[in-house]
Design an enzyme around this catalytic site. Structure first.
Site, PDB file in Angstrom:
ATOM      1  N   SER A   1      22.234  25.463  70.422  1.00  0.00           N
ATOM      2  CA  SER A   1      21.764  26.596  70.119  1.00  0.00           C
ATOM      3  C   SER A   1      20.755  27.311  71.656  1.00  0.00           C
ATOM      4  O   SER A   1      20.951  27.237  72.594  1.00  0.00           O
ATOM      5  CB  SER A   1      21.017  26.932  69.135  1.00  0.00           C
ATOM      6  OG  SER A   1      20.600  28.261  68.516  1.00  0.00           O
TER       7      SER A   1
ATOM      8  N   ASP B   1      24.309  27.606  85.328  1.00  0.00           N
ATOM      9  CA  ASP B   1      24.593  28.466  85.470  1.00  0.00           C
ATOM     10  C   ASP B   1      24.326  29.451  87.051  1.00  0.00           C
ATOM     11  O   ASP B   1      25.068  29.689  88.321  1.00  0.00           O
ATOM     12  CB  ASP B   1      25.129  29.413  84.161  1.00  0.00           C
ATOM     13  CG  ASP B   1      26.317  29.128  84.008  1.00  0.00           C
ATOM     14  OD1 ASP B   1      26.338  27.572  84.121  1.00  0.00           O
ATOM     15  OD2 ASP B   1      26.945  29.608  82.913  1.00  0.00           O
TER      16      ASP B   1
ATOM     17  N   LYS C   1      26.901  24.593  69.977  1.00  0.00           N
ATOM     18  CA  LYS C   1      26.653  25.858  68.429  1.00  0.00           C
ATOM     19  C   LYS C   1      26.473  27.153  69.488  1.00  0.00           C
ATOM     20  O   LYS C   1      25.218  27.035  70.452  1.00  0.00           O
ATOM     21  CB  LYS C   1      25.235  25.103  68.425  1.00  0.00           C
ATOM     22  CG  LYS C   1      25.210  26.343  67.124  1.00  0.00           C
ATOM     23  CD  LYS C   1      23.847  26.110  66.114  1.00  0.00           C
ATOM     24  CE  LYS C   1      23.334  27.607  65.306  1.00  0.00           C
ATOM     25  NZ  LYS C   1      23.001  28.564  65.603  1.00  0.00           N
TER      26      LYS C   1
END
Length: 536
Positions: free
Chosen positions: A272, A283, A297
């Site tokens: 999460s 990224d 999640k």
């Protein structure tokens, strides 16, 4: 917006009447007396179980504990304790808390709370008895082994902060380490304080440990990402049915760790909000991720109060990393058992059969980072460098907690001597304490009594059945000794002293420490003006 615009085949009022009628009939006609509240709760849980696997119903008697986990504070007496058998043992009083101020000490056994015995109570039962409204009093009775005596303390509950940033320390002259155990409303402040302290001590690069962090307050993960990313870089994008859920969170200028090399440690327990933070850093090529695949999640829950202090914690949206990845593992509504079975199957494949796992990921789930590295969606975050387990090593010790179990046993049997010798000397313990030959012999006897076999016959080795070569045991003697020492430090002093020791015998941490060139290459992208990349 009217609520009935969301309905499809059935009228909401009709269905509510149907549920009410069923409850009335059961309450009136069922062969045995019923508790209407219990039946209603079962009905709510049944409805929630038909949704996604992360929507949950939280009964009133658990809701306050869940609230404390998110807020990061509660009314309590300020102790860290464990219940190794039938009696709670104080690991350490919280610095500056009521227990420390009144003289409660590490090693004390909690044998009474108010006028009742505390022996045999579970950890949750003891916690619930000690917590309460700030300013109220609670009396505890402890047995102190070093004095062979019982002591009574009347403690006034204060606001106790549940630290989510644990064990920050300098690994060497250049490298800092910070462990975040979960994300609460206070995690960002704790992180800034820890990072500031380490920077003052000369930190030039950071190991951020998110292993085992199940998530929590999403905002805190955004705020910490903001400390490491350049201005206007996307941190996360959220999407849901409500307009408020459709938003993009971007970094602001002035992060305190804007260009230092960063390594992030993750594993299957990182979920999460942990995945939001690690995904954003990956990224944007801001950090080098090391460890094992994360949980997967990508659903966002919101809490809805049901009026009696119970809570419906329901999924209201999904989040996407800056590259557009949805890292939620696939699921069918209502099929929770299949969901977890498939999830952990793929996590195991990503751990033990990495090449096959990579080949199984479809091209549609491949994404590009800011500088062209390939990353994957569709189920957790795959680290940039996966540390695969050494299946020939003594993996059973770590996986089963056998080393910690032995340390607790040894500590219980030798607590008085250990505390008299080392209690006030944590730095000397770290630098000079070494498990004795007698202690290690006892460990191997303990291991064999708990299902580990050591054999001189190489043909008999079967690590799946916990049968290890004698040479392996000899080669890993120092590894085991370090872990036992670390857990003894945890029992004597708490996590702060234990973590630097345990990291010396942590294969993932040690592997990460050899990978700084990769992290430095990524940090070089951010030394000049950071790219102002926005996701559409």
């Amino acid at each position: 917006m009217q609520i009935d615009t969301y309905l499809t085949d059935d009228d909401l009022g009709t269905q509510l009447d149907k549920m009410r009628q069923a409850l009335v009939v059961m309450n009136k006609e069922y062969v045995d007396p019923l508790d209407a509240a219990d039946v209603a709760e079962e009905g709510i849980e049944g409805m929630v179980s038909s949704l996604d696997p992360h929507s949950t119903y939280i009964p009133a008697d658990r809701a306050e504990d869940v609230k404390d986990q998110y807020q990061g504070s509660f009314g309590g007496i300020g102790i860290v304790f464990e219940v190794p058998n039938d009696t709670a043992r104080v690991i350490s009083p919280v610095a500056g808390g009521p227990s420390e101020e009144m003289g409660v000490m590490a090693g004390d056994r909690i044998v009474g709370i108010e006028d009742s015995s505390a022996v045999g109570l579970s950890s949750n039962e003891i916690q619930n008895s000690l917590k309460g409204e700030i300013g109220t009093e609670v009396q505890i009775t402890v047995y102190r082994p070093t004095m062979d005596d019982r002591l009574d303390f009347t403690l006034t509950r204060e606001e106790i902060e549940t630290q989510s940033v644990r064990s920050p320390y300098m690994v060497d002259d250049r490298t800092g380490y910070i462990n975040i155990t979960r994300f609460t409303m206070k995690t960002h402040d704790e992180f800034r304080e820890a990072a500031s302290t380490l920077l003052d001590q000369g930190m030039e690069r950071l190991v951020l440990d998110l292993r085992g962090n199940p998530g929590g307050v999403m905002r805190s993960s955004w705020q910490i990402a903001n400390e490491m990313l350049g201005e206007k870089m996307t941190i996360v994008e959220t999407k849901g049915r409500s307009e408020q859920m459709n938003r993009t969170i971007s970094a602001r200028p002035g992060g305190m760790l804007a260009d230092q090399p960063i390594i992030v440690l993750v594993n299957r327990g990182s979920a999460s909000a942990s995945e939001i933070l690690s995904g954003a850093l990956q990224d944007h090529d801001r950090a080098f991720l090391v460890g094992r695949r994360t949980f997967g999640k990508g659903l966002i829950q919101k809490q809805f109060d049901l009026g009696d202090k119970s809570v419906l914690q329901m999924t209201v949206g999904r989040y996407y990393t800056p590259a557009g990845r949805l890292i939620q593992s696939p699921y069918e509504r209502g099929e929770r058992e299949d969901y977890y079975e498939e999830k952990f199957s793929t996590i195991n494949q990503a751990t033990y059969h990495l090449n096959e796992y990579r080949e199984s990921i479809s091209d549609s789930l491949a994404y590009q980072t800011d500088h062209g590295r390939t990353v994957f969606g569709g189920g957790g975050i795959l680290p940039d460098y996966v540390v695969q387990p050494d299946t020939a090593a003594l993996t059973h010790l770590v996986q089963s907690g056998l080393d910690y179990a032995f340390a607790r046993k040894w500590f219980t049997e030798n607590e008085t001597d250990l505390r008299e010798t080392w209690q006030d000397r944590p730095e000397e313990f770290q630098s000079s304490f070494e498990p004795s030959e007698n202690m290690m012999d006892s460990f191997w006897s303990f291991a064999e009594k708990n299902g580990v076999q050591i054999t001189e016959n190489p043909d008999s080795v079967d690590t799946a059945e916990r049968v290890y070569a004698a040479q392996t045991a000899q080669d890993e003697q120092a590894f085991v000794a370090t872990r036992v020492k670390g857990y003894l430090a945890r029992l004597i002093y708490g996590r702060g002293v234990a973590r630097p020791i345990l990291n010396r015998a942590d294969p993932i941490f040690q592997e990460a420490m050899s990978l700084w060139p990769s992290s430095q290459d990524l940090a070089a992208y951010h030394k000049t003006a950071a790219p102002t990349i926005q996701q559409n």
